[in-house]
Motif scaffolding. Structure first.
Motif, mmCIF file in Angstrom:
data_model
loop_
_atom_site.group_PDB
_atom_site.id
_atom_site.type_symbol
_atom_site.label_atom_id
_atom_site.label_comp_id
_atom_site.label_asym_id
_atom_site.label_seq_id
_atom_site.Cartn_x
_atom_site.Cartn_y
_atom_site.Cartn_z
ATOM 1 N N HIS A 73 0.847 -1.195 0.000
ATOM 2 C CA HIS A 73 0.000 0.000 0.000
ATOM 3 C C HIS A 73 0.886 1.251 0.000
ATOM 4 O O HIS A 73 1.807 1.377 0.822
ATOM 5 N N GLU A 75 0.741 5.807 -0.863
ATOM 6 C CA GLU A 75 -0.172 6.935 -1.038
ATOM 7 C C GLU A 75 0.599 8.238 -1.248
ATOM 8 O O GLU A 75 1.766 8.366 -0.885
ATOM 9 N N LYS A 83 -6.266 12.582 -0.915
ATOM 10 C CA LYS A 83 -5.387 11.443 -0.663
ATOM 11 C C LYS A 83 -5.545 10.446 -1.807
ATOM 12 O O LYS A 83 -6.644 9.984 -2.098
ATOM 13 N N ILE A 85 -4.344 6.806 -3.490
ATOM 14 C CA ILE A 85 -3.863 5.507 -3.037
ATOM 15 C C ILE A 85 -3.360 4.675 -4.218
ATOM 16 O O ILE A 85 -3.891 4.747 -5.334
ATOM 17 N N ASP A 136 -9.706 3.280 -3.418
ATOM 18 C CA ASP A 136 -9.495 3.858 -2.094
ATOM 19 C C ASP A 136 -9.041 5.316 -2.143
ATOM 20 O O ASP A 136 -8.806 5.921 -1.089
ATOM 21 N N SER A 137 -8.891 5.877 -3.327
ATOM 22 C CA SER A 137 -8.496 7.280 -3.442
ATOM 23 C C SER A 137 -9.681 8.197 -3.166
ATOM 24 O O SER A 137 -10.835 7.847 -3.439
#
Length: 317
Positions: A73, A75, A83, A85, A136-137
């Motif tokens: 992971h 970022e 944010k 990801i 997930d962004s």
């Protein structure tokens, strides 16, 4: 008194018209740029049509294998504070890094389950990006590459800053909207570590692809488009006509590889021809019978060879 009544009526009419325009712009903005308005975002979700159905089991197998690799992971933060990801797979400190950008309502694992392993075969490190408002962004809307192209710069900076190589090499690789995204970034001030760009089935402009999809859905796209553009400016703070792939590749001096299936029903194959004609060092490969984003399935050996030749010539050398 009569004049005052007329004035009040005129003001009310203007206010009603403004509200109608404002409401129309908001509705058009949501239809075009809301990430929740399209297909389900799932690694195992593929379009339902005869072009994809015959490859369904093969795609599921590829996704499973690709998703189970030892991804890390990672970022970064976008220019406007979101944010972002990603997943990173490290193979060698001295190897080039491929930064990969998926398509509209797609996922990185799904969209690169074909081309991704072919890049990994060459020993590359790989950074799979969740585009803004995907995965997930963070982000409440997408912009078909207009804002995302600035995210490309952030991911390049991240890759350089976190590289263990004194002279890192980077290739940008995009599919569909991701392909348009990297091409829209191509004319920007990219760091010298970026050596080449590969774009699979890109559209030529935001206006062009939205109008095409609108016609496919039998929408009155000609009167709707001004509302789409106005909505983007008001609610998204961006202009979908700010740039095009043609404008950006015309300023790009990096080698570009375009891949497109001639049976693409989502992004017409002619769009990549428009892009090629606008640039200089551009190689375009067309895959007969291939639908949108599945050239790697229609002729895997050729897809592998094209990627290998391109990267060895411009990135590995």
């Amino acid at each position: 008194m009569k004049k005052r009544t007329i004035a009040i009526g005129a003001a009310a009419g203007i206010g009603a018209a403004a509200a109608a325009v404002f409401g129309g712009a908001y509705t058009a903005f949501r239809m075009a740029f809301d990430p929740s308005s399209g297909e389900e975002k799932d690694d195992y979700h593929f379009p339902k049509s005869e072009q994809y159905d015959k490859y369904y089991e093969e795609n599921i197998r590829r996704v499973k294998i690709f998703s189970e690799l030892p991804w890390k992971h990672v970022e970064t933060v976008s220019e406007d504070g979101l944010k972002l990801i990603g997943r990173y797979l490290h193979q060698s400190d001295s190897a080039p890094t491929a930064i990969c950008f998926h398509g509209w309502h797609g996922t990185a694992i799904r969209d690169f389950c074909g081309g991704g392993p072919l890049i990994l075969e060459q020993g590359y490190n790989m950074l799979l990006v969740d585009q803004r408002s995907h995965g997930d962004s963070e982000g409440k809307f997408l912009s078909f590459g207009i804002l995302e192209r600035r995210d490309v710069i952030r991911w390049i900076e991240y890759a350089i800053e976190n590289s263990k190589c004194s002279d890192p090499k980077i290739v940008l690789y995009g599919v569909s909207m991701g392909a348009a995204t990297v091409l829209m970034a191509s004319g920007m001030a990219l760091p010298p570590q970026v050596k080449a760009i590969a774009a699979d089935c890109p559209y030529s402009s935001v206006e062009g692809i939205i109008k095409k999809v609108g016609r496919d859905r039998h929408l009155p796209i000609k009167p709707l488009w001004p509302f789409v553009r106005l909505g983007a400016k008001i609610f998204g703070r961006f202009d979908p006509c700010e740039t095009t792939c043609m404008e950006q590749v015309s300023k790009c001096r990096l080698p570009i590889l375009l891949i497109h299936g001639d049976a693409d029903r989502f992004v017409p194959c002619e769009m990549s021809e428009e892009i090629k004609n606008a640039g200089l060092n551009i190689r375009r490969e067309v895959f007969p019978g291939a639908g949108h984003g599945i050239s790697y399935l229609v002729d895997t050996p050729r897809y592998r060879q094209i990627l290998k030749e391109f990267t060895q010539q411009y990135v590995n050398s």
